[in-house]
Design a protein around this motif. Structure first.
Motif, PDB file in Angstrom:
ATOM      1  N   UNK A  96      -8.605 -46.131  44.028  1.00  0.00           N
ATOM      2  CA  UNK A  96      -8.964 -46.409  45.414  1.00  0.00           C
ATOM      3  C   UNK A  96      -8.512 -45.294  46.356  1.00  0.00           C
ATOM      4  N   UNK A  97      -7.576 -44.481  45.919  1.00  0.00           N
ATOM      5  CA  UNK A  97      -7.160 -43.310  46.694  1.00  0.00           C
ATOM      6  C   UNK A  97      -7.807 -42.034  46.171  1.00  0.00           C
ATOM      7  N   UNK A  98      -8.000 -41.984  44.851  1.00  0.00           N
ATOM      8  CA  UNK A  98      -8.439 -40.741  44.222  1.00  0.00           C
ATOM      9  C   UNK A  98      -9.937 -40.485  44.398  1.00  0.00           C
ATOM     10  N   UNK A  99     -10.767 -41.521  44.224  1.00  0.00           N
ATOM     11  CA  UNK A  99     -12.206 -41.302  44.353  1.00  0.00           C
ATOM     12  C   UNK A  99     -12.591 -40.838  45.759  1.00  0.00           C
ATOM     13  N   UNK A 100     -12.037 -41.422  46.830  1.00  0.00           N
ATOM     14  CA  UNK A 100     -12.344 -40.873  48.158  1.00  0.00           C
ATOM     15  C   UNK A 100     -11.892 -39.417  48.307  1.00  0.00           C
ATOM     16  N   UNK A 101     -10.767 -39.072  47.706  1.00  0.00           N
ATOM     17  CA  UNK A 101     -10.316 -37.673  47.749  1.00  0.00           C
ATOM     18  C   UNK A 101     -11.315 -36.765  47.044  1.00  0.00           C
ATOM     19  N   UNK A 102     -11.809 -37.189  45.884  1.00  0.00           N
ATOM     20  CA  UNK A 102     -12.797 -36.395  45.166  1.00  0.00           C
ATOM     21  C   UNK A 102     -14.063 -36.208  45.999  1.00  0.00           C
ATOM     22  N   UNK A 103     -14.512 -37.260  46.636  1.00  0.00           N
ATOM     23  CA  UNK A 103     -15.700 -37.150  47.486  1.00  0.00           C
ATOM     24  C   UNK A 103     -15.463 -36.169  48.621  1.00  0.00           C
ATOM     25  N   UNK A 104     -14.268 -36.214  49.200  1.00  0.00           N
ATOM     26  CA  UNK A 104     -13.939 -35.258  50.269  1.00  0.00           C
ATOM     27  C   UNK A 104     -13.981 -33.822  49.762  1.00  0.00           C
ATOM     28  N   UNK A 105     -13.517 -33.604  48.517  1.00  0.00           N
ATOM     29  CA  UNK A 105     -13.557 -32.249  47.963  1.00  0.00           C
ATOM     30  C   UNK A 105     -15.000 -31.780  47.794  1.00  0.00           C
ATOM     31  N   UNK A 106     -15.856 -32.673  47.329  1.00  0.00           N
ATOM     32  CA  UNK A 106     -17.262 -32.315  47.115  1.00  0.00           C
ATOM     33  C   UNK A 106     -17.949 -32.002  48.434  1.00  0.00           C
ATOM     34  N   UNK A 107     -17.758 -32.849  49.431  1.00  0.00           N
ATOM     35  CA  UNK A 107     -18.441 -32.632  50.710  1.00  0.00           C
ATOM     36  C   UNK A 107     -17.848 -31.444  51.467  1.00  0.00           C
ATOM     37  N   UNK A 108     -16.530 -31.237  51.369  1.00  0.00           N
ATOM     38  CA  UNK A 108     -15.910 -30.100  52.049  1.00  0.00           C
ATOM     39  C   UNK A 108     -16.401 -28.774  51.486  1.00  0.00           C
ATOM     40  N   UNK A 109     -16.808 -28.786  50.221  1.00  0.00           N
ATOM     41  CA  UNK A 109     -17.321 -27.565  49.587  1.00  0.00           C
ATOM     42  C   UNK A 109     -18.821 -27.407  49.792  1.00  0.00           C
ATOM     43  N   UNK A 110     -19.397 -28.224  50.658  1.00  0.00           N
ATOM     44  CA  UNK A 110     -20.813 -28.084  50.980  1.00  0.00           C
ATOM     45  C   UNK A 110     -21.734 -29.009  50.218  1.00  0.00           C
ATOM     46  N   UNK A 111     -21.173 -29.882  49.389  1.00  0.00           N
ATOM     47  CA  UNK A 111     -22.007 -30.806  48.631  1.00  0.00           C
ATOM     48  C   UNK A 111     -22.433 -31.993  49.471  1.00  0.00           C
ATOM     49  N   UNK A 112     -23.432 -32.703  48.967  1.00  0.00           N
ATOM     50  CA  UNK A 112     -23.935 -33.892  49.647  1.00  0.00           C
ATOM     51  C   UNK A 112     -23.758 -35.098  48.738  1.00  0.00           C
ATOM     52  N   UNK A 113     -23.392 -36.222  49.337  1.00  0.00           N
ATOM     53  CA  UNK A 113     -23.337 -37.489  48.623  1.00  0.00           C
ATOM     54  C   UNK A 113     -24.385 -38.384  49.264  1.00  0.00           C
ATOM     55  N   UNK A 114     -25.427 -38.701  48.505  1.00  0.00           N
ATOM     56  CA  UNK A 114     -26.597 -39.385  49.040  1.00  0.00           C
ATOM     57  C   UNK A 114     -26.741 -40.767  48.417  1.00  0.00           C
ATOM     58  N   UNK A 115     -27.028 -41.758  49.261  1.00  0.00           N
ATOM     59  CA  UNK A 115     -27.254 -43.114  48.765  1.00  0.00           C
ATOM     60  C   UNK A 115     -28.703 -43.228  48.298  1.00  0.00           C
ATOM     61  N   UNK A 116     -28.876 -43.466  47.013  1.00  0.00           N
ATOM     62  CA  UNK A 116     -30.226 -43.594  46.470  1.00  0.00           C
ATOM     63  C   UNK A 116     -30.174 -44.337  45.145  1.00  0.00           C
ATOM     64  N   UNK A 117     -30.976 -45.389  45.038  1.00  0.00           N
ATOM     65  CA  UNK A 117     -31.096 -46.115  43.792  1.00  0.00           C
ATOM     66  C   UNK A 117     -32.125 -45.398  42.922  1.00  0.00           C
TER      67      UNK A 117
END
Length: 322
Positions: A128-149
């Motif tokens: 619950x702490x680590x996955x949000x941190x990982x997402x922050x690393x991805x987005x801070x490096x220019x990545x996108x996290x997109x909601x899509x089924x």
């Protein structure tokens, strides 16, 4: 336009995204919902190659993941710590193959009722702490996290020349792989009475028993039920877990229960599949699979992500390994 699209935002998908970005790729992660909806979110997440084989490739994944988590713990990454671990043995057992991936593995005198004990430090991750941190690393490096089924992997082929399938249990349908199957696991979360050591009694005849302390609670487990899909916690099962764990660690007696949770581990007959798909996707798009880790997703995550990044960097279709 992205260089790589990763489908799946559990621990396997997010570590793939991070490694691909480190290699210079422009990455998007597709997820059907919030990370809290993934089975990774409720995982006990203590390094241990649960029900995996001693294949050298698996050992390599486990060792590289151990080293990555150990380094992250040393620099204070949220949710990651190195935790003392005890494994209690009910029968004479040779040194396990996975000990080669550890540091400071040793035998110790067992308590009464057991014939052996192994001790070693192991990475422990609060998801619950680590996955949000990982997402922050991805987005801070220019990545996108997109909601899509994603109903079909072919439907996202137009988004990037490389697609990574890290969809866990959904890979059974998306990759048309009948070897993928659920393994139900129930756990109980209780207040932490001051425990710091993880304890395992995997061969308890009453059921697998493990106690994994975290910063504010303790994960008590558990069950391992192949092909079971009911995600509603069973009260009697939960009570049995509490009793087994309190018998093993009496400090847990009377600890207030915070929650009872059920997750479906994404297992696969034959083990995890990390491979280039020989058929690919429409338009010559390369498809790389990374799924089927069962209860060892955290344990194998970074090592598998290393291999995915290497496969993505290959100029041609590459050879499939399943």
């Amino acid at each position: 336009m992205f260089d790589v699209v990763v489908v799946g935002a559990g621990i396997v998908g997010l570590t793939c995204a991070a490694r691909l970005q480190a290699a210079g790729a422009r990455v998007a992660v597709l997820t059907a919902g919030e990370p809290s909806a993934t089975v990774s979110w409720i995982a006990a997440a203590v390094w241990y190659p649960t029900r995996t084989t001693g294949d050298p490739r698996v050992l390599g994944w486990a060792r590289r993941s151990f080293d990555e988590f150990a380094e992250q713990a040393a620099r204070g990454v949220p949710g990651v710590v190195m935790r003392p671990t005890r494994m209690l043995l009910r029968a004479e057992t040779p040194v396990p193959w996975w000990a080669e991936g550890l540091r400071d593995f040793r035998a110790a005198p067992p308590p009464a009722g057991y014939v052996g004990e192994w001790r070693h430090p192991a990475p422990s991750v609060e998801m619950a702490r680590y996955l949000p941190w990982l997402i922050e690393q991805v987005t801070a490096a220019g990545g996108a996290v997109l909601r899509r089924l994603v109903a079909r992997l072919a439907d996202v082929a137009q988004l990037a020349p490389v697609i990574v399938n890290a969809t866990g249990l959904a890979a059974g349908k998306l990759a048309d792989d009948p070897a993928v199957h659920p393994v139900r696991g129930q756990i109980v979360l209780v207040d932490n009475p001051g425990l710091v050591v993880s304890v395992r009694d995997e061969e308890n005849p009453a059921g697998p028993t493990y106690i994994h302390p975290r910063s504010r609670d303790v994960v008590l487990g558990g069950t391992f039920e192949p092909m079971e899909t009911d995600v509603v916690p069973d009260a009697a099962t939960g009570q049995a877990i509490i009793e087994r764990c309190a018998a093993l660690v009496p400090e847990l007696t009377g600890a207030p229960v915070r929650a009872q949770l059920v997750g479906l581990r994404p297992a696969r007959h034959g083990g995890a599949r990390v491979a280039v798909d020989p058929d690919g996707l429409p338009g010559g798009v390369r498809l790389i699979h990374d799924y089927g880790h069962g209860g060892a997703g955290m344990t194998l995550s970074w090592g598998c992500a290393d291999e995915v990044a290497a496969l993505a960097a290959e100029p041609g279709p590459g050879a499939s390994r399943s």
